[in-house]
Write a protein that holds these residues in place. Structure first.
Motif, PDB file in Angstrom:
ATOM      1  N   UNK A  73       0.835  -1.199   0.000  1.00 46.27           N
ATOM      2  CA  UNK A  73       0.000   0.000   0.000  1.00 46.27           C
ATOM      3  C   UNK A  73       0.872   1.252   0.000  1.00 46.27           C
ATOM      4  N   UNK A  74       0.297   2.364  -0.431  1.00 49.45           N
ATOM      5  CA  UNK A  74       0.972   3.651  -0.313  1.00 49.45           C
ATOM      6  C   UNK A  74       0.878   4.132   1.133  1.00 49.45           C
ATOM      7  N   UNK A  75       1.688   5.133   1.481  1.00 46.54           N
ATOM      8  CA  UNK A  75       1.639   5.689   2.836  1.00 46.54           C
ATOM      9  C   UNK A  75       0.261   6.254   3.126  1.00 46.54           C
ATOM     10  N   UNK A  76      -0.316   6.998   2.173  1.00 46.94           N
ATOM     11  CA  UNK A  76      -1.631   7.607   2.391  1.00 46.94           C
ATOM     12  C   UNK A  76      -2.703   6.540   2.597  1.00 46.94           C
ATOM     13  N   UNK A  77      -2.675   5.465   1.802  1.00 47.64           N
ATOM     14  CA  UNK A  77      -3.664   4.393   1.951  1.00 47.64           C
ATOM     15  C   UNK A  77      -3.518   3.689   3.293  1.00 47.64           C
ATOM     16  N   UNK A  78      -2.285   3.470   3.713  1.00 45.07           N
ATOM     17  CA  UNK A  78      -2.069   2.811   5.010  1.00 45.07           C
ATOM     18  C   UNK A  78      -2.581   3.680   6.151  1.00 45.07           C
ATOM     19  N   UNK A  79      -2.477   5.014   6.003  1.00 46.70           N
ATOM     20  CA  UNK A  79      -2.996   5.915   7.034  1.00 46.70           C
ATOM     21  C   UNK A  79      -4.510   5.805   7.140  1.00 46.70           C
ATOM     22  N   UNK A  80      -5.196   5.598   6.028  1.00 45.91           N
ATOM     23  CA  UNK A  80      -6.647   5.440   6.066  1.00 45.91           C
ATOM     24  C   UNK A  80      -7.043   4.170   6.812  1.00 45.91           C
ATOM     25  N   UNK A  81      -6.295   3.104   6.630  1.00 47.40           N
ATOM     26  CA  UNK A  81      -6.557   1.875   7.383  1.00 47.40           C
ATOM     27  C   UNK A  81      -6.295   2.082   8.872  1.00 47.40           C
ATOM     28  N   UNK A  82      -5.246   2.842   9.188  1.00 47.86           N
ATOM     29  CA  UNK A  82      -4.968   3.156  10.590  1.00 47.86           C
ATOM     30  C   UNK A  82      -6.107   3.993  11.177  1.00 47.86           C
ATOM     31  N   UNK A  83      -6.666   4.901  10.387  1.00 47.57           N
ATOM     32  CA  UNK A  83      -7.796   5.707  10.839  1.00 47.57           C
ATOM     33  C   UNK A  83      -8.996   4.823  11.172  1.00 47.57           C
ATOM     34  N   UNK A  84      -9.276   3.824  10.340  1.00 45.64           N
ATOM     35  CA  UNK A  84     -10.390   2.920  10.610  1.00 45.64           C
ATOM     36  C   UNK A  84     -10.192   2.187  11.929  1.00 45.64           C
ATOM     37  N   UNK A  85      -8.968   1.697  12.150  1.00 45.75           N
ATOM     38  CA  UNK A  85      -8.671   1.013  13.414  1.00 45.75           C
ATOM     39  C   UNK A  85      -8.870   1.950  14.599  1.00 45.75           C
ATOM     40  N   UNK A  86      -8.306   3.159  14.528  1.00 42.90           N
ATOM     41  CA  UNK A  86      -8.388   4.092  15.648  1.00 42.90           C
ATOM     42  C   UNK A  86      -9.817   4.606  15.853  1.00 42.90           C
ATOM     43  N   UNK A  87     -10.592   4.708  14.780  1.00 42.36           N
ATOM     44  CA  UNK A  87     -12.001   5.055  14.929  1.00 42.36           C
ATOM     45  C   UNK A  87     -12.756   3.976  15.688  1.00 42.36           C
ATOM     46  N   UNK A  88     -12.446   2.716  15.405  1.00 42.52           N
ATOM     47  CA  UNK A  88     -13.060   1.611  16.138  1.00 42.52           C
ATOM     48  C   UNK A  88     -12.656   1.641  17.606  1.00 42.52           C
ATOM     49  N   UNK A  89     -11.406   2.030  17.876  1.00 39.11           N
ATOM     50  CA  UNK A  89     -10.943   2.170  19.263  1.00 39.11           C
ATOM     51  C   UNK A  89     -11.780   3.225  19.991  1.00 39.11           C
ATOM     52  N   UNK A  90     -12.043   4.350  19.319  1.00 41.52           N
ATOM     53  CA  UNK A  90     -12.842   5.414  19.931  1.00 41.52           C
ATOM     54  C   UNK A  90     -14.250   4.920  20.239  1.00 41.52           C
TER      55      UNK A  90
END
Length: 405
Positions: free
Chosen positions: A260-277
């Motif tokens: 994945x690109x850096x930007x795409x990987x950040x979006x996946x990290x956002x999904x994980x952290x949103x689930x954490x919230x």
């Protein structure tokens, strides 16, 4: 609710702290400040790929950045909490925000690895002064609904952690390190919010003293309480070592394994952290209703089947499982903090400081150790090894039942 109503309730019911009213505007303001605090913190792991490329860092050095931040954020917190339990310091909240502002602006301008570590340390110091006092204020304004107040406070931080990588992908990654300075505007806004909160806190120190004198009602011996706190510490260890693998290295894992690109990987990290919230928000109120021990048990041990599966699936299922893992695993922390505060009443700030400190400390040590393992064995090995950590959740069987949970 009017301030005079809060003061009247505190004065008329000195023996029952739970009778003080729920002040949602204060809880909401503290959660907002927590959102900004953790949003700024989340800039660090979000720009790790850029820093690694710009400065030729190893995974071990990336882990040392996290370790530096987490240690300064963790070592001071119990001491801040212990001292302010006995000598409240409303001014610490805006003072800590100033330290965070200096650190984030410095991070935008540094040009060497040692200065990166110094900037990370300053951000960590700002965090260490924030969490114990802010957690106490949320409890004071809870009206006895401690799980709701703690989870609302905590979800602010998790939301900030989720939005940080998204903003970093939009503002910093495309345009360079200097744009980190834009996050200083958030710190300035947080300074204003925390100043207003500190004024409310200063006018309600009588409510603080009333709650600080609360006596234990659980009927447990000192040794039993101590052993329960040790078990909670081990559960925090397993939770945040695993969380460190995701918050610090999930983007690297996705980039290496799935190209994945850096930007795409950040979006996946956002999904994980949103689930954490989301998991954090629901964990506190559910703990108020069904008991905190049940939430702790389910959150840590219940996530094990999903963590064990994640290293062996494709990109789609990795994304799905990361969301499930984030939601379930995050529901425990609010319950752990409130459970511990009820085991040791009258030490709200110290307990909050200890457990937030453990959270940052274990996260930092985990990031450093896992970074070294990634250098030696590869990033995919790290995720295979960490998948077993939630099995520590079986230790929840040793937590005692109390009259309050």
């Amino acid at each position: 609710m009017a301030i005079s109503n809060v003061q009247t309730a505190a004065a008329s019911a000195p023996a029952a702290p739970q009778s003080s009213p729920l002040v949602m505007r204060i809880i909401g303001a503290v959660a907002l400040a927590h959102l900004i605090n953790d949003l700024i913190q989340s800039v660090l792991p979000s720009i790790y790929p850029m820093l690694k490329a710009n400065y030729g860092l190893t995974f071990t050095q990336v882990g040392l950045i996290t370790l530096t931040f987490q240690l300064t954020a963790s070592l001071l917190q119990p001491w801040v909490g212990y001292h302010t339990d006995r000598h409240p310091k409303p001014w610490l909240l805006p003072a800590g925000s100033i330290c965070t502002l200096i650190g984030i602006v410095m991070m935008s301008m540094v040009g060497s690895f040692p200065l990166i570590l110094l900037a990370a340390a300053l951000i960590g110091i700002g965090s260490s002064t924030f969490h114990p006092e802010a957690s106490r204020i949320a409890r004071l304004a809870s009206g006895g609904r401690f799980g709701l107040a703690q989870s609302t406070f905590q979800v602010g931080g998790n939301a900030g952690s989720a939005f940080g990588p998204l903003l970093a992908a939009a503002i910093i990654i495309p345009f360079g390190q200097g744009n980190v300075a834009w996050f200083g505007l958030f710190a300035v806004f947080a300074l204003f919010v925390l100043y207003r909160i500190s004024r409310w806190y200063a006018h309600h120190l009588n409510l603080f003293k009333l709650k600080a004198g609360q006596a234990a009602t659980h009927g447990l011996s000192k040794g039993r309480v101590t052993s329960a706190l040790v078990v909670l510490g081990l559960l925090v260890f397993s939770k945040y070592f695993y969380m460190a693998s995701l918050t610090s290295y999930f983007t690297f894992y996705l980039i290496e394994k799935f190209d994945l690109s850096v930007a795409s990987s950040q979006l996946h990290l956002f999904l994980f952290l949103g689930a954490v919230a989301a998991g954090t928000f629901f964990g506190g109120p559910i703990g108020d209703k069904i008991g905190r021990k049940a939430v702790i048990w389910f959150s840590i041990l219940g996530v094990a089947p999903f963590t064990l599966l994640m290293p062996h699936v494709d990109l789609f299922w990795t994304s799905v499982l990361s969301v499930v893992i984030g939601f379930i695993l995050a529901s425990a922390f609010s319950a752990i903090v409130v459970y511990a505060q009820e085991l040791v009443p009258g030490n709200v700030g110290m307990i909050a400081g200890i457990f937030f400190g453990l959270m940052f400390g274990f996260g930092g040590i985990g990031a450093a150790l896992l970074g070294h393992l990634a250098d030696v064995h590869g990033i995919e090995y790290v995720y295979f090894l960490c998948s077993f950590l939630p099995l520590f959740g079986v230790l929840a069987i040793f937590l005692p039942r109390t009259k309050k949970v």
